[in-house]
Each structure stands twice: as structure tokens, then as C-alpha cells.
Design a protein around this motif. Structure first.
Motif, PDB file in Angstrom:
ATOM      1  N   VAL A  95       0.856  -1.185   0.000  1.00 48.15           N
ATOM      2  CA  VAL A  95       0.000   0.000   0.000  1.00 48.15           C
ATOM      3  C   VAL A  95       0.892   1.234   0.000  1.00 48.15           C
ATOM      4  O   VAL A  95       1.792   1.348   0.828  1.00 48.15           O
ATOM      5  CB  VAL A  95      -0.919   0.010   1.233  1.00 48.15           C
ATOM      6  N   PRO A  96       0.689   2.164  -0.928  1.00 47.61           N
ATOM      7  CA  PRO A  96       1.538   3.357  -0.971  1.00 47.61           C
ATOM      8  C   PRO A  96       1.364   4.224   0.260  1.00 47.61           C
ATOM      9  O   PRO A  96       0.283   4.298   0.836  1.00 47.61           O
ATOM     10  CB  PRO A  96       1.069   4.078  -2.239  1.00 47.61           C
ATOM     11  N   ARG A  97       2.443   4.870   0.664  1.00 45.94           N
ATOM     12  CA  ARG A  97       2.400   5.845   1.759  1.00 45.94           C
ATOM     13  C   ARG A  97       2.364   7.232   1.107  1.00 45.94           C
ATOM     14  O   ARG A  97       3.361   7.690   0.552  1.00 45.94           O
ATOM     15  CB  ARG A  97       3.618   5.675   2.675  1.00 45.94           C
ATOM     16  N   ILE A  98       1.224   7.856   1.181  1.00 44.78           N
ATOM     17  CA  ILE A  98       0.985   9.087   0.426  1.00 44.78           C
ATOM     18  C   ILE A  98       1.336  10.326   1.246  1.00 44.78           C
ATOM     19  O   ILE A  98       0.917  10.464   2.404  1.00 44.78           O
ATOM     20  CB  ILE A  98      -0.475   9.154  -0.035  1.00 44.78           C
ATOM     21  N   GLY A  99       2.099  11.213   0.612  1.00 46.77           N
ATOM     22  CA  GLY A  99       2.369  12.526   1.178  1.00 46.77           C
ATOM     23  C   GLY A  99       1.651  13.563   0.333  1.00 46.77           C
ATOM     24  O   GLY A  99       1.705  13.508  -0.898  1.00 46.77           O
ATOM     25  N   ILE A 100       0.941  14.491   0.975  1.00 50.62           N
ATOM     26  CA  ILE A 100       0.157  15.497   0.247  1.00 50.62           C
ATOM     27  C   ILE A 100       0.731  16.890   0.494  1.00 50.62           C
ATOM     28  O   ILE A 100       0.992  17.264   1.647  1.00 50.62           O
ATOM     29  CB  ILE A 100      -1.323  15.469   0.667  1.00 50.62           C
ATOM     30  N   LYS A 123     -10.544   6.715   0.725  1.00 47.46           N
ATOM     31  CA  LYS A 123      -9.779   6.079   1.815  1.00 47.46           C
ATOM     32  C   LYS A 123      -8.286   6.020   1.501  1.00 47.46           C
ATOM     33  O   LYS A 123      -7.654   4.975   1.626  1.00 47.46           O
ATOM     34  CB  LYS A 123     -10.332   4.681   2.108  1.00 47.46           C
ATOM     35  N   TRP A 124      -7.746   7.153   1.125  1.00 53.21           N
ATOM     36  CA  TRP A 124      -6.303   7.207   0.878  1.00 53.21           C
ATOM     37  C   TRP A 124      -5.536   7.090   2.195  1.00 53.21           C
ATOM     38  O   TRP A 124      -5.894   7.728   3.195  1.00 53.21           O
ATOM     39  CB  TRP A 124      -5.944   8.532   0.222  1.00 53.21           C
ATOM     40  N   PRO A 125      -4.442   6.313   2.211  1.00 57.97           N
ATOM     41  CA  PRO A 125      -3.600   6.219   3.411  1.00 57.97           C
ATOM     42  C   PRO A 125      -2.592   7.378   3.439  1.00 57.97           C
ATOM     43  O   PRO A 125      -1.510   7.291   2.870  1.00 57.97           O
ATOM     44  CB  PRO A 125      -2.899   4.864   3.237  1.00 57.97           C
ATOM     45  N   VAL A 126      -2.945   8.461   4.096  1.00 61.60           N
ATOM     46  CA  VAL A 126      -2.087   9.648   4.131  1.00 61.60           C
ATOM     47  C   VAL A 126      -1.001   9.456   5.190  1.00 61.60           C
ATOM     48  O   VAL A 126      -1.291   9.185   6.362  1.00 61.60           O
ATOM     49  CB  VAL A 126      -2.915  10.912   4.431  1.00 61.60           C
ATOM     50  N   HIS A 127       0.250   9.608   4.757  1.00 60.43           N
ATOM     51  CA  HIS A 127       1.390   9.347   5.638  1.00 60.43           C
ATOM     52  C   HIS A 127       2.044  10.635   6.139  1.00 60.43           C
ATOM     53  O   HIS A 127       2.613  10.666   7.235  1.00 60.43           O
ATOM     54  CB  HIS A 127       2.426   8.503   4.891  1.00 60.43           C
ATOM     55  N   ALA A 128       1.972  11.710   5.351  1.00 64.91           N
ATOM     56  CA  ALA A 128       2.595  12.975   5.739  1.00 64.91           C
ATOM     57  C   ALA A 128       1.906  14.117   4.995  1.00 64.91           C
ATOM     58  O   ALA A 128       1.322  13.904   3.926  1.00 64.91           O
ATOM     59  CB  ALA A 128       4.093  12.964   5.420  1.00 64.91           C
ATOM     60  N   VAL A 129       1.982  15.332   5.574  1.00 61.28           N
ATOM     61  CA  VAL A 129       1.320  16.492   4.966  1.00 61.28           C
ATOM     62  C   VAL A 129       2.252  17.694   5.004  1.00 61.28           C
ATOM     63  O   VAL A 129       3.115  17.821   5.881  1.00 61.28           O
ATOM     64  CB  VAL A 129      -0.004  16.833   5.688  1.00 61.28           C
ATOM     65  N   ALA A 130       2.041  18.578   4.030  1.00 61.09           N
ATOM     66  CA  ALA A 130       2.804  19.826   3.969  1.00 61.09           C
ATOM     67  C   ALA A 130       1.948  20.857   3.252  1.00 61.09           C
ATOM     68  O   ALA A 130       0.987  20.506   2.557  1.00 61.09           O
ATOM     69  CB  ALA A 130       4.124  19.615   3.235  1.00 61.09           C
ATOM     70  N   GLY A 131       2.306  22.144   3.405  1.00 58.00           N
ATOM     71  CA  GLY A 131       1.501  23.163   2.742  1.00 58.00           C
ATOM     72  C   GLY A 131       2.228  24.477   2.579  1.00 58.00           C
ATOM     73  O   GLY A 131       3.154  24.796   3.338  1.00 58.00           O
ATOM     74  N   ILE A 320      -9.298  12.080  -8.432  1.00 58.39           N
ATOM     75  CA  ILE A 320      -9.100  11.249  -7.237  1.00 58.39           C
ATOM     76  C   ILE A 320      -9.401   9.786  -7.558  1.00 58.39           C
ATOM     77  O   ILE A 320      -8.651   8.877  -7.160  1.00 58.39           O
ATOM     78  CB  ILE A 320     -10.003  11.728  -6.073  1.00 58.39           C
ATOM     79  N   ARG A 321     -10.457   9.524  -8.300  1.00 57.40           N
ATOM     80  CA  ARG A 321     -10.806   8.143  -8.647  1.00 57.40           C
ATOM     81  C   ARG A 321      -9.794   7.524  -9.610  1.00 57.40           C
ATOM     82  O   ARG A 321      -9.488   6.345  -9.524  1.00 57.40           O
ATOM     83  CB  ARG A 321     -12.227   8.105  -9.231  1.00 57.40           C
ATOM     84  N   LYS A 322      -9.263   8.328 -10.505  1.00 56.19           N
ATOM     85  CA  LYS A 322      -8.242   7.820 -11.413  1.00 56.19           C
ATOM     86  C   LYS A 322      -6.980   7.423 -10.654  1.00 56.19           C
ATOM     87  O   LYS A 322      -6.433   6.331 -10.873  1.00 56.19           O
ATOM     88  CB  LYS A 322      -7.901   8.886 -12.463  1.00 56.19           C
ATOM     89  N   LEU A 323      -6.541   8.262  -9.736  1.00 58.19           N
ATOM     90  CA  LEU A 323      -5.341   7.956  -8.952  1.00 58.19           C
ATOM     91  C   LEU A 323      -5.586   6.799  -7.984  1.00 58.19           C
ATOM     92  O   LEU A 323      -4.682   5.994  -7.729  1.00 58.19           O
ATOM     93  CB  LEU A 323      -4.890   9.205  -8.190  1.00 58.19           C
ATOM     94  N   THR A 324      -6.809   6.702  -7.472  1.00 57.38           N
ATOM     95  CA  THR A 324      -7.135   5.584  -6.568  1.00 57.38           C
ATOM     96  C   THR A 324      -6.967   4.262  -7.304  1.00 57.38           C
ATOM     97  O   THR A 324      -6.402   3.302  -6.771  1.00 57.38           O
ATOM     98  CB  THR A 324      -8.596   5.728  -6.063  1.00 57.38           C
ATOM     99  N   SER A 325      -7.437   4.191  -8.530  1.00 59.25           N
ATOM    100  CA  SER A 325      -7.282   2.982  -9.344  1.00 59.25           C
ATOM    101  C   SER A 325      -5.816   2.768  -9.728  1.00 59.25           C
ATOM    102  O   SER A 325      -5.305   1.640  -9.679  1.00 59.25           O
ATOM    103  CB  SER A 325      -8.138   3.093 -10.594  1.00 59.25           C
ATOM    104  N   GLN A 326      -5.136   3.828 -10.083  1.00 62.80           N
ATOM    105  CA  GLN A 326      -3.739   3.739 -10.513  1.00 62.80           C
ATOM    106  C   GLN A 326      -2.842   3.229  -9.397  1.00 62.80           C
ATOM    107  O   GLN A 326      -1.927   2.427  -9.635  1.00 62.80           O
ATOM    108  CB  GLN A 326      -3.265   5.122 -10.953  1.00 62.80           C
ATOM    109  N   TYR A 327      -3.100   3.642  -8.158  1.00 64.30           N
ATOM    110  CA  TYR A 327      -2.286   3.222  -7.013  1.00 64.30           C
ATOM    111  C   TYR A 327      -2.768   1.925  -6.380  1.00 64.30           C
ATOM    112  O   TYR A 327      -2.156   1.418  -5.441  1.00 64.30           O
ATOM    113  CB  TYR A 327      -2.263   4.325  -5.948  1.00 64.30           C
ATOM    114  N   GLY A 328      -3.879   1.372  -6.908  1.00 71.70           N
ATOM    115  CA  GLY A 328      -4.405   0.123  -6.343  1.00 71.70           C
ATOM    116  C   GLY A 328      -4.943   0.265  -4.933  1.00 71.70           C
ATOM    117  O   GLY A 328      -4.825  -0.642  -4.119  1.00 71.70           O
ATOM    118  N   LEU A 329      -5.574   1.411  -4.665  1.00 76.77           N
ATOM    119  CA  LEU A 329      -6.091   1.651  -3.311  1.00 76.77           C
ATOM    120  C   LEU A 329      -7.517   1.129  -3.164  1.00 76.77           C
ATOM    121  O   LEU A 329      -8.243   1.017  -4.127  1.00 76.77           O
ATOM    122  CB  LEU A 329      -6.063   3.165  -3.021  1.00 76.77           C
TER     123      LEU A 329
END
Length: 329
Positions: A95-100, A123-131, A320-329
């Protein structure tokens, strides 16, 4: 004469005695054979009154070839057992560890809330955030509880984009970076030192004004302003925390190029244009960019924040749905 008769009588007696045992033996043999034959050929009565004819059993004969000579028996072929192939284990799905990274945008940053609503549905698994700029406030609040509703609630306390101390205290009073569930960082440029600082520790209400200040929405805060286009460095920082997929959400995207401020040639507008241009192209360390085009809204349109939130959800839905499918989430 008498002697001859006596001898003859003896011979006859002897012959008689010799023939008798032979006769007995012959009768005995015939009797045994007859019994054996009767046992073999006698029909066996069935329960229904019919008889069962015995089946003659023949001994197997040795096969012969065409010439009539006996040949040796041919042994049956040994069946070939197929090789046993070990079952391959199923590949381990990672499962990818996503940073946003949340871009700056003044009032346009409220569109991040709508994007987060779609991320939560996926239901993205968010691992880190920045802004950057007001995107840093979105990142910090979301990192505290992973709730887009909570982000919306805290940002609703902001009445004026210019009053950074009041807004920061309303959103983050007595809360620290250590309380966040995931790593957080926001960049700030100190004008006096001409250095960019990655801020990721301390009390949030004291730290955030350094990351939020950006003309013309607010004055520099203690000789510092928000750094808005140091994107590659921010992506590298997220990856150093363990994120292996970095997503940039850019609410400064434009289809029709226009001024971000009232004065097109002002220094402030040039800063915003420079930031928007940096986020419109591929960036090292960033895997994907979700472009949110908000041409109908300005960076100071805080009174339209509900519309901006809804637009963020609408414009990010398909991506969001395209990336969800692309990352296998």
C-alpha cells in the motif's frame, strides 16, 4: 503228474493274488477321477431354482511371435508421474504511503477542503502532509485528525486573512506539531536572512503566522513571508519521513491567464504568478498534480468559501478516482 498239477495250482493262485491288487488300484483311480469330475461339472442351483453353469478356467498361455516361438512376457510400462510444481506465493501488495502538498491560494485554499472530502471517500492512506501559505493551515488541521469536516470547522473561524495572530490562535490555540498524527512541515522565507526555513516543530499558533503571511493579503510576519514555490524541497522532505507517493494539490491552476491582484504589474502579483507557473509543470519528487481551476474566484474571496469548497470537490472527483485505481487503493 501229481507234481505238475500241484505246480500249476500254485501258479494260478499266484496269478490270482497278483491281479486282485491291480484291480483294486484301478477301481480306486476311476472312483477318484469320477468324484472330481462330478464336483467340477455339477451345476450349482440358484435361489430362484435355475442352475449356474460352471465356467471353465483356462491357464494363461505364453505369447508367441509370428514364427510360433514363445516370446518373453512384456512388462507393463511404468506410468510417468508429472513433476510437482511448487505453488508460487501470491505477490505481496504494498500500500503506498501518500504525502500530500497543499498549495497556497489565499481564499482559494478553501477548495482543499472539497478535495479532502473526495480523498476520504477513496480512503487514501495519508502518511505525511505539507503546505504553502493557507494550504499549510489546511495541512496542519488535517494532520491532527484526518477529518475534512474538522478542517472546514476550524477554517470557519477565520474572519480576516490579514490578521494572522488572531486566526492562528483561533485554529491552533495550545496545540503543537507533536500532537499531529502524521509528519507536518511548512516553508517560510526570512527576508532579513534571505533563507528558507522548514518549520515542523513547536506550538502551531506561534509557528503558523510565519508560513501564512503573503502580500497583498497580509504583511510580512516578523520579517518572514510564506515560501510558495520551493516545491521540490518540500517533496524531498516528505519522502524523508517515509512517504513514497507525493501528490500536489494546486488550487492556483488557471485556464485563462489573469492577474491574482488588482495591479497586474505589481511585485505582489509577480510573486503569485511565479508560484502558479511553478505548480503547472512536472516537478522532481512529485508523482502527480491535481489541478483545481478556480478562475471564477480570487485569492481574497473569503465570502465565497462555501462555493469554493464545493468547487474543489467537483473538480477533483474524477482525478481522485483515477489515482485511486492507478495506485491500487
Amino acid at each position: 503228474m501229481e507234481r505238475i498239477s500241484t505246480a500249476k495250482a500254485k501258479n494260478q493262485a499266484t496269478n490270482k493274488n497278483t491281479k486282485f491288487p491291480l484291480l483294486v488300484s484301478l477301481v480306486t483311480v476311476l472312483f477318484v477321477v469320477g468324484c472330481a469330475t462330478s464336483r467340477t461339472t455339477k451345476p450349482t442351483p440358484k435361489k430362484d431354482g435355475t442352475t449356474k453353469t460352471p465356467v471353465e478356467v483356462t491357464q494363461p498361455t505364453t505369447p508367441t511371435d509370428e514364427s510360433g516361438d514363445e516370446t518373453s512376457e512384456v512388462e507393463p510400462e511404468t506410468p510417468v508421474t508429472p513433476p510437482i510444481v511448487a505453488e508460487q506465493p501470491a505477490p505481496i501488495r504494498t500500500v503506498p504511503r501518500i504525502g500530500i502538498i497543499f498549495s497556497g491560494g489565499g481564499a482559494k485554499a478553501w477548495a482543499h477542503i472539497g478535495v479532502l472530502k473526495e480523498i476520504e471517500k477513496a480512503k487514501w492512506p495519508v502518511h505525511a502532509v505539507a503546505g504553502f501559505e493557507w494550504g499549510s493551515a489546511v495541512a496542519a488541521i488535517y494532520g491532527m485528525n484526518f477529518s475534512s469536516n474538522e478542517v472546514e470547522w476550524e477554517l470557519s473561524k477565520v474572519r480576516d486573512l490579514a490578521n494572522l495572530d488572531e486566526s492562528s490562535k483561533a485554529m491552533f490555540d495550545n496545540k503543537s506539531v507533536a500532537e499531529l498524527k502524521v509528519p507536518f512541515v511548512c516553508p517560510s522565507l526570512n527576508v532579513a536572512q534571505q533563507s528558507v526555513f522548514m518549520l515542523n516543530r513547536g506550538q502551531l499558533n506561534k509557528l503558523m503566522p510565519f508560513c501564512l503571511a503573503q502580500p497583498p493579503l497580509s504583511k510580512p510576519y516578523s520579517q518572514s513571508v510564506a515560501e510558495m514555490d520551493h516545491i521540490e524541497a518540500l517533496a524531498q522532505h516528505l519522502r524523508s519521513t517515509g512517504a513514497n507517493k507525493v501528490i500536489l494539490i494546486n488550487v492556483l491552476a488557471q485556464k485563462t491567464k489573469r492577474s491574482f491582484t488588482a495591479d497586474y504589474l505589481s511585485a505582489e502579483n509577480i510573486l503569485w504568478v511565479k508560484s502558479a507557473a511553478a505548480m503547472s509543470k512536472a516537478i522532481a519528487g512529485v508523482d502527480d498534480i491535481i489541478q483545481i481551476n478556480l478562475d471564477s474566484y480570487g485569492i481574497n474571496d473569503l465570502g465565497k468559501k462555501r462555493e469554493i469548497i464545493a468547487k474543489g470537490s467537483e473538480l477533483s472527483y474524477n482525478e481522485i478516482r483515477k489515482l485511486t485505481s492507478q495506485y491500487g487503493l
